[in-house]
Scaffold this motif. Structure first.
Motif, PDB file in Angstrom:
ATOM      1  N   THR A  75      41.545  29.663  35.136  1.00 13.60           N
ATOM      2  CA  THR A  75      42.480  29.806  36.268  1.00 13.60           C
ATOM      3  C   THR A  75      43.813  29.107  36.018  1.00 13.60           C
ATOM      4  OG1 THR A  75      40.539  29.763  37.734  1.00 13.60           O
ATOM      5  CG2 THR A  75      42.709  29.619  38.758  1.00 13.60           C
TER       6      THR A  75
ATOM      7  N   ASN B 198      45.720  39.669  33.933  1.00 17.26           N
ATOM      8  CA  ASN B 198      44.805  38.537  33.939  1.00 17.26           C
ATOM      9  C   ASN B 198      43.393  39.077  33.754  1.00 17.26           C
ATOM     10  OD1 ASN B 198      46.690  36.470  34.304  1.00 17.26           O
ATOM     11  ND2 ASN B 198      46.732  36.784  36.519  1.00 17.26           N
TER      12      ASN B 198
ATOM     13  N   SER C  59      39.904  39.300  34.210  1.00 18.17           N
ATOM     14  CA  SER C  59      39.005  38.756  35.210  1.00 18.17           C
ATOM     15  C   SER C  59      37.588  39.265  34.945  1.00 18.17           C
ATOM     16  CB  SER C  59      39.486  39.149  36.607  1.00 18.17           C
ATOM     17  OG  SER C  59      38.706  38.536  37.600  1.00 18.17           O
TER      18      SER C  59
ATOM     19  N   LYS D 252      37.039  32.804  38.352  1.00 14.89           N
ATOM     20  CA  LYS D 252      37.578  34.161  38.289  1.00 14.89           C
ATOM     21  C   LYS D 252      38.034  34.644  39.671  1.00 14.89           C
ATOM     22  CE  LYS D 252      37.218  35.034  33.886  1.00 14.89           C
ATOM     23  NZ  LYS D 252      38.411  35.209  33.034  1.00 14.89           N
TER      24      LYS D 252
ATOM     25  N   LEU E 157      41.341  33.139  40.019  1.00 13.81           N
ATOM     26  CA  LEU E 157      42.303  33.867  39.198  1.00 13.81           C
ATOM     27  C   LEU E 157      42.741  35.150  39.904  1.00 13.81           C
ATOM     28  CD1 LEU E 157      43.810  34.175  36.483  1.00 13.81           C
ATOM     29  CD2 LEU E 157      41.781  35.383  35.620  1.00 13.81           C
ATOM     30  N   ASN E 158      41.800  35.821  40.544  1.00 13.44           N
ATOM     31  CA  ASN E 158      42.144  37.036  41.302  1.00 13.44           C
ATOM     32  C   ASN E 158      43.138  36.728  42.414  1.00 13.44           C
ATOM     33  OD1 ASN E 158      40.464  38.582  39.712  1.00 13.44           O
ATOM     34  ND2 ASN E 158      38.836  38.771  41.243  1.00 13.44           N
TER      35      ASN E 158
ATOM     36  N   THR F  24      46.491  36.243  40.879  1.00 13.16           N
ATOM     37  CA  THR F  24      47.069  37.525  40.470  1.00 13.16           C
ATOM     38  C   THR F  24      47.728  38.222  41.649  1.00 13.16           C
ATOM     39  OG1 THR F  24      45.373  37.810  38.766  1.00 13.16           O
ATOM     40  CG2 THR F  24      46.583  39.773  39.433  1.00 13.16           C
ATOM     41  N   ARG F  25      47.039  38.216  42.775  1.00  8.03           N
ATOM     42  CA  ARG F  25      47.587  38.873  43.973  1.00  8.03           C
ATOM     43  C   ARG F  25      48.910  38.225  44.384  1.00  8.03           C
ATOM     44  NH1 ARG F  25      44.914  42.594  47.280  1.00  8.03           N
ATOM     45  NH2 ARG F  25      46.472  43.501  48.662  1.00  8.03           N
TER      46      ARG F  25
ATOM     47  N   SER G 142      44.634  42.083  37.980  1.00  3.50           N
ATOM     48  CA  SER G 142      43.409  41.490  37.460  1.00  3.50           C
ATOM     49  C   SER G 142      42.591  42.626  36.861  1.00  3.50           C
ATOM     50  CB  SER G 142      42.605  40.809  38.576  1.00  3.50           C
ATOM     51  OG  SER G 142      43.131  39.547  38.886  1.00  3.50           O
TER      52      SER G 142
ATOM     53  N   HIS H 255      38.937  43.828  34.962  1.00  6.67           N
ATOM     54  CA  HIS H 255      37.548  43.617  34.547  1.00  6.67           C
ATOM     55  C   HIS H 255      37.284  44.478  33.320  1.00  6.67           C
ATOM     56  CE1 HIS H 255      33.261  43.414  34.446  1.00  6.67           C
ATOM     57  NE2 HIS H 255      33.068  44.606  34.960  1.00  6.67           N
TER      58      HIS H 255
ATOM     59  N   PHE I  93      43.056  44.830  41.640  1.00  4.80           N
ATOM     60  CA  PHE I  93      41.907  44.420  40.834  1.00  4.80           C
ATOM     61  C   PHE I  93      41.241  45.697  40.346  1.00  4.80           C
ATOM     62  CE2 PHE I  93      37.525  42.086  41.068  1.00  4.80           C
ATOM     63  CZ  PHE I  93      37.529  41.930  39.693  1.00  4.80           C
TER      64      PHE I  93
ATOM     65  N   TRP J 167      37.662  43.174  46.135  1.00  5.24           N
ATOM     66  CA  TRP J 167      37.959  41.749  45.969  1.00  5.24           C
ATOM     67  C   TRP J 167      36.743  40.904  46.341  1.00  5.24           C
ATOM     68  CZ3 TRP J 167      42.107  40.604  43.312  1.00  5.24           C
ATOM     69  CH2 TRP J 167      43.212  41.458  43.343  1.00  5.24           C
TER      70      TRP J 167
END
Length: 247
Positions: A115, A150, A152, A173, A176-177, A180-181, A196, A198, A237, A247
């Motif tokens: 993060t 990022n 995630s 994570k 981190l999300n 990112t937002r 973000s 995956h 995401f 989310w």
């Protein structure tokens, strides 16, 4: 896309991103790959020797004080140009699952690497990303302007958490999300996209041998998704193939 910087390129997804981008039909002139110990990154060194657009940079992402000098090194390599794409790929994952096994030290290390490091590296490189976006202001938001990815995980999704556990990884994570937002909100007017991503459950040292996706499949999807990004994806995401995630 003239330039891309990827962290954590000694193995796994980071290394495969470099491999596939080198041979991509739209291969960027500058592929900057970070590792902690360049002398041990044999495959990456081989790629750099055979491809002049691959540049290896040494950095320990836990050393937050090194970021200013690192950003100067990036600027020097780019020769005054901005940075189009930043992929914060480096991360760690502990194997501890339940509350009674969690240690504060694990949480601290995961938040630092998963993060804090990507957030502060993004901050350090933001002037270069904004420079690239401004120099291409005639085109819509895309990899031709500025993109922040990022890396995630679906395990960071609060809505999808039905099994619990994995506290250090999940919480870092999820944080981190959230970062990112917020980045997406701040950079929207600069024509920059922040997402973000995956990568899927991938057969890597972190993902394990039971994962359904090979690293080659995941990265192939990631690169296709990267080149398809547009303004509507900012602050979202998504997974490797571009599918929206909760989310």
């Amino acid at each position: 896309m003239k330039s891309i910087l990827i962290t954590g390129c000694n193995r796994g997804i980071g290394l495969e991103l470099v491999k596939q981008l080198v041979f991509h039909k739209n291969a960027p002139p500058f592929i900057l790959a970070t590792v902690r110990q360049p002398e041990k990154a044999k495959e990456l060194n081989d790629l750099a020797q055979k491809n002049r657009n691959v540049h290896i940079l040494k950095i320990d992402l836990k050393d937050l004080n090194a970021y200013k000098e690192f950003s100067n090194d990036v600027s020097n390599i780019l020769g005054g140009e901005g940075l189009n794409v930043l992929i914060n790929n480096a991360g760690i994952s502990a194997k501890f699952t339940r509350l009674n096994l969690v240690k504060a030290e694990q949480l601290q290390e995961h938040f630092l690497v998963n993060t804090i490091a990507p957030l502060m590296l993004t901050k350090a490189l933001m002037p270069l990303i904004k420079k690239a976006a401004a120099s291409n202001s005639s085109v819509p938001p895309s990899v031709s302007r500025g993109v922040i990815v990022n890396m995630s995980s679906i395990l960071g999704s609060i809505a999808s958490n039905t099994t619990g556990g994995l506290y250090p990884y999940r919480t870092s994570k999820s944080a981190l999300n959230a970062a990112t937002r917020s980045i997406g909100v701040e950079v929207k007017d600069d024509g920059i996209i922040a997402i973000s991503l995956h990568p899927g459950w991938v057969k890597t040292d972190m993902g394990g041998s039971n994962a359904p996706l090979t690293v080659e499949q995941s990265v192939s999807d990631i690169i296709k998704t990267l080149f398809s990004l547009e303004a509507k994806h900012n602050g979202q995401f998504i997974q490797h193939d571009g599918k929206d995630l909760p989310w």
